[in-house]
Write an enzyme that holds these catalytic residues in place. Sequence first.
Site, short mmCIF file in Angstrom:
data_model
loop_
_atom_site.label_atom_id
_atom_site.label_comp_id
_atom_site.label_asym_id
_atom_site.label_seq_id
_atom_site.Cartn_x
_atom_site.Cartn_y
_atom_site.Cartn_z
N LEU A 1 0.82 -1.21 0.00
CA LEU A 1 0.00 0.00 0.00
C LEU A 1 0.86 1.27 0.00
O LEU A 1 1.74 1.44 0.84
CB LEU A 1 -0.90 0.00 1.25
CG LEU A 1 -1.98 1.08 1.27
CD1 LEU A 1 -3.00 0.86 0.17
CD2 LEU A 1 -2.66 1.12 2.63
N ASP A 2 0.61 2.17 -0.93
CA ASP A 2 1.28 3.46 -1.01
C ASP A 2 2.78 3.34 -1.22
O ASP A 2 3.53 4.27 -0.95
CB ASP A 2 1.01 4.32 0.25
CG ASP A 2 -0.47 4.55 0.47
OD1 ASP A 2 -1.23 4.52 -0.50
OD2 ASP A 2 -0.86 4.76 1.64
N GLU A 3 3.23 2.17 -1.71
CA GLU A 3 4.66 1.96 -1.90
C GLU A 3 5.04 1.84 -3.38
O GLU A 3 6.19 1.63 -3.72
CB GLU A 3 5.11 0.67 -1.18
CG GLU A 3 4.98 0.70 0.32
CD GLU A 3 6.07 1.55 0.97
OE1 GLU A 3 7.14 1.75 0.37
OE2 GLU A 3 5.83 2.01 2.11
#
Lengths: 286, 286, 286, 286
Positions: D230-232
Site C-alpha cells: 500500500l502506497d509503496e
Amino acid sequence: MSENNVNAFLLFTCPDKNGIVAKITHFIYETGGNIIDLDEHVNQNQQFFSLRIAWNMSNSTIPASQLHEAFEPIAQAFNAHWRIEFSNQKQRVAIFVSKYDHCLQEILWRYNMSEYDIEIPLIVSNHPDLKPIADAAGIPYHVFPITKETKAEQETKEIALLREHNIDLVVLARYMQVLSSNFIREFKNKIINIHHSFLPGFVGGNPYKQAYERGVKMIGATSHFVTEDLDEGPIIEQDIMRITHKDTIKDLIRKGRDLERIVLARALGYKAEHRIIVDGTRTIVF
Amino acid sequence: MSENNVNAFLLFTCPDKNGIVAKITHFIYETGGNIIDLDEHVNQNQQFFSLRIAWNMSNSTIPASQLHEAFEPIAQAFNAHWRIEFSNQKQRVAIFVSKYDHCLQEILWRYNMSEYDIEIPLIVSNHPDLKPIADAAGIPYHVFPITKETKAEQETKEIALLREHNIDLVVLARYMQVLSSNFIREFKNKIINIHHSFLPGFVGGNPYKQAYERGVKMIGATSHFVTEDLDEGPIIEQDIMRITHKDTIKDLIRKGRDLERIVLARALGYKAEHRIIVDGTRTIVF
Amino acid sequence: MSENNVNAFLLFTCPDKNGIVAKITHFIYETGGNIIDLDEHVNQNQQFFSLRIAWNMSNSTIPASQLHEAFEPIAQAFNAHWRIEFSNQKQRVAIFVSKYDHCLQEILWRYNMSEYDIEIPLIVSNHPDLKPIADAAGIPYHVFPITKETKAEQETKEIALLREHNIDLVVLARYMQVLSSNFIREFKNKIINIHHSFLPGFVGGNPYKQAYERGVKMIGATSHFVTEDLDEGPIIEQDIMRITHKDTIKDLIRKGRDLERIVLARALGYKAEHRIIVDGTRTIVF
Amino acid sequence: MSENNVNAFLLFTCPDKNGIVAKITHFIYETGGNIIDLDEHVNQNQQFFSLRIAWNMSNSTIPASQLHEAFEPIAQAFNAHWRIEFSNQKQRVAIFVSKYDHCLQEILWRYNMSEYDIEIPLIVSNHPDLKPIADAAGIPYHVFPITKETKAEQETKEIALLREHNIDLVVLARYMQVLSSNFIREFKNKIINIHHSFLPGFVGGNPYKQAYERGVKMIGATSHFVTEDLDEGPIIEQDIMRITHKDTIKDLIRKGRDLERIVLARALGYKAEHRIIVDGTRTIVF
C-alpha cells in the site's frame, strides 16, 4: 446561518496614528464580539494603516443592522476608508463569459463544493455557446451579442440587469470584450478579470504568442480589478508555470488554462472571504 | 538603535476568550506604543488564541526594562504563555558545524548583509575544518572533537561555553552529531536543526539515498526545533525542489545543498524577527 | 581528467530532415564514443531540428583534436549550426561586478565546491570595493573606473584583457554599467546578464521600485544573453518569489537578492554544462 | 488520424552498450520514419540505458502492424525491455471512483477538451453517487458495492468487465477501496492511484489529519502505480502546496483537492503521451 452565528468582517485603512487597534478592538469587545482573526499592518514609509478583522457576533449586544452606525464615529475620528461585511449577506456575483469554458467550469465546481460563500444569480455572455453549462448548474444565462454598433446599447441592458439583481461583483471569466468606461465606472472596484500573462508583461492580445516569441521560460496569469486602462488595474493574484523550448504556442495555451483557472479561482476566493482592499493602483490582500 | 527607537515584540498564546486583543492593544496604547504589525488568530476547534504584535516604543511612557512587569497582570488574567522581546537586545546565536560549509556560509553572508538582527559570538564544531571561514568572519571558532567516550564530557564543556556567552539560540548548520538529551533539555526550544529531507519522509541517515531509492519526484529540506525524538521536533520551515530520473544521488546532494541553505536561512530569519511560537508538536510562524 | 576520460558535447541545429539522428549517432558509434545523454526535438511548426548529445570518448578511435574535422561533412550535409565542446577544455569565464557582492559570492562559492567545470581567471570591476573577495578567492581583480569620457577607452582595455586571457564567457554579476555595442559585438552570445525583474516586465532601472508601484504579487529575476537592445536578449532562466503588501521596496531588494543569485547561478550552470543554444531571440536549454 | 499521419512511440531500456541509439535510429530512418522527439539517458552508476523516441510514420515503408516484428531483432540484440505504441491506437482507460468527484471532474473536463489522446469507455464505482456526472459525460457507470464478504466476488466481476472492454489502464480517482493482490496482479503497472500526501510521508488513512498533527508547512499529493504494498508503488508525479498555522484540517482537505486533481491529471497525461517507464521501484518519466 442564523444571525446568532454571523461573522462580521471589517476592512479599514487610514493615516497611521496611535491607538487605532485599541479603539477598534475595544468597540468589538464592548458590543460582545469575539475576534477570530485579525491582521494589521502599517506601511511605515507612507504612515498608512490597514486592518482586517473577522469576529463572531453570536453574543453581540447590538444587531448587525446597527453595527455600521455604531462604528461610524470611530471611523470618522481616524479619517478612515472602511467597510463592514457579514457572513450571512452573501455577495452576489455575475459571471461574464464568451466561448472558453475552463474558468467558468472551475468557478461553478467550487461553487457547488461550497468553497465560496457567495450567490451566483446569473451568467452573462456575448455568445450562446456556454448555455448548456449554465443550464446544468441551474443558473440563468443571458446572451447579449455585441457588435461595434450595438455595444453601448447592449451594455446599458447588461447594467440594468446587474442592478436589478443587486450584483456586488462581476467576474470576467475569459470574457472576450473590452468593457466601456461607462460600464467600468458603474462597477468601480467591482469587476475582476483574468489576464493570461504575468502582468505587466504581455498586455493586450495574444499574450501566449507574445510569450512564445519573447522566449520566456515561464508563463503566467494575473487576476486584477478592471479599470479604464486596459490590463493596468490593481493586481489581486498571480501565478506562473515553467515551460521549455519543446512547448509550442498551442502547448502554452493548454498549460495556461490551468493557470487561468487557479488564479481567477483564488482571486474570487479572496473577494468572497472579504480579504481585499484596493489601495490606489495596488491591492492589499490579507 | 537607541532606546528611543526600540521596537517591542509580544508573542502570546492562551485559551480563547472575549476581549484579549482589546486589553493588550489598550495596554500598548496607554504606554505610548505605536503598533506596526499585528497578526492574531483563533484556532476555533481548540479555542486556542495566538498573537504577535510589533510596536514602536519611541514615545513610550515606560522604559523597556519595566514592560514585563507592567504587562504581567494582563497575561495572568488570560492564563497566557508569552514573551516580550526588544529590537535592541539582539539574540545571541551559536552556530554548530562539522565539515560541510554551505549552511554556515549562507548564514554568515546574510549576517554580514545585516539581514539578521542577531549576534553570532561563536561557532562550535567537532572538526577543525571550517576554522578558516570563521577566522575570515572574525568569529571565534571552538573545536570539541567528539567520540563515544568523550561525548558527555565535551557536551558539558559546550554547555558551559554557551552559558558563559549567554547564548539564546543554537543553530545546527549540518552538525553531524546527535545531541544528548541532557544538552537538548538545557536548550529546550532553543536549538534549530536543518534536516535534508521533506519530513516526515526519510528520517535518519542518508536521506538523499533514501529519496533516490524511493524514486520521489521532489526532494526537500526541513528546519525544525530539536527535541529528544530525532527528526520529530516542531517544524519551522520546509521547501522542495523538482528532480528527474536523470539525477544521481550525487546530483541530489548537490541540488539539496541549495534547499538546505535557503530553508535554514529562512527559519533563522523567522526566529530573528521573533515570529515563532512553539505550540506542542507544531509551530506557529507569524 | 585525462583525455582517456573526456566527454564530448555536440550542440546542433538545422532544418529538419529524415535521418539526422541516425547519421550523427552512427558517427559517434563508429568513432568509438559511448552516448551518455541525448535530447533531441523538432519544432514541427518551423521544421527546425535541435539536438544535444553528450558522449564519452574513453574508447574513441580518433583524438578529440580531430573530431571537428571528422564531423564537418555531416554538419555540412544538413546545413547545420553546430559546435563540439570537450569536458577537459574548461570554459574560461570573466566575472564583471560593481559594488553588490551577492551574485559574485554565490558564483565563487559554487566554483569552490566544483559545481561548475569552468575556469575563472579574472574578475573585472568599475569599482575597487569587492577586491577583498577576489583576493580571498585568489583570483586577480582588475579595476576599470568608468566615466562617460573614459568609457570607450576603458572598454578597449577590458576587451584586450579578455582576449589576452582567452575568455569564452563574460558574466555580468550585477555589473552596473551598460556595455557599448562595440563590446557586445566582440562577445556575441558570450555575455550573460542577470536582470532583477521577470522580463519582459520592468525593463530598465529600478525594477523593484517599478514592481512595488505596479503592485505585483510576485517578483522575479531573469538571466539572459546581452544584446544591443537593453534587457531584450535571449532569456536563459527565470524564477519568481511571492511577496505581499507587507513588503517594502527595501524588502523586495533583500528578497530579490536570493532570486538574482539562484537564477544567475543556474544560467551559468547551464552554460558550463554546454546545454544552451541561442536560436534567434530565444534560447534552447536542454 | 489516418494511418498516413500516425506517430509511433518507442520506450526502451537495457544494459548500456555502445551503439544502441545508432542502431535504433538507423532502423527508424530505414523504415521511413521521421523522428520528432528523442530523449535518452544512461544511468552511469548502473550502466542502465533508457530511451523514448516519438516519430512520424507518414512516409513509413512498412505498416504499423509490422513494426513490432521488424524491430524485435534489435531489441533482442540488446536484451531490452521495450514497447511501441501508436497515436491511432488510443489507450482505453477505466476510471474508478467512490464519492468524491473532484478528480473525476478534472479528468473528464480535460478529456472533453481533448487534452488526453485516450478513450474512457467506462467508469466503475462502489457507490451510485457520481452516476449523474458519468451520465452527463455520456460514459457508462458501473456500480459494484463492496463489503468484506462480497469483495472477492465483485472484483472478479470488475476484472471481467475491464477485460471485456480491453482496458489498458485503471485510474483510481480517489477510489476508497484497497484493491486485492489478485486484482493488482491482473493489471500490473496498469493501475494509477492518487494519494493525498507527499509520499513517503503519511501513508495510509487520513493523511491530512496526520499532516496537521505533525505540523508540516506544506501538504502534498502523489500519483503512483499501485503495487501490493500500500502506497509503496513507483511514483509518477508529486506536488506540494504551502499551508500555515491558520489552516484547519478542513482547510487542508479543501486545499488538497486542488493538488490531488492536478497531480493525478498530470500523471494520466504522462501515461497518455507514452512517457513513463517503470524501472523497479521507480519510474522514468521522459
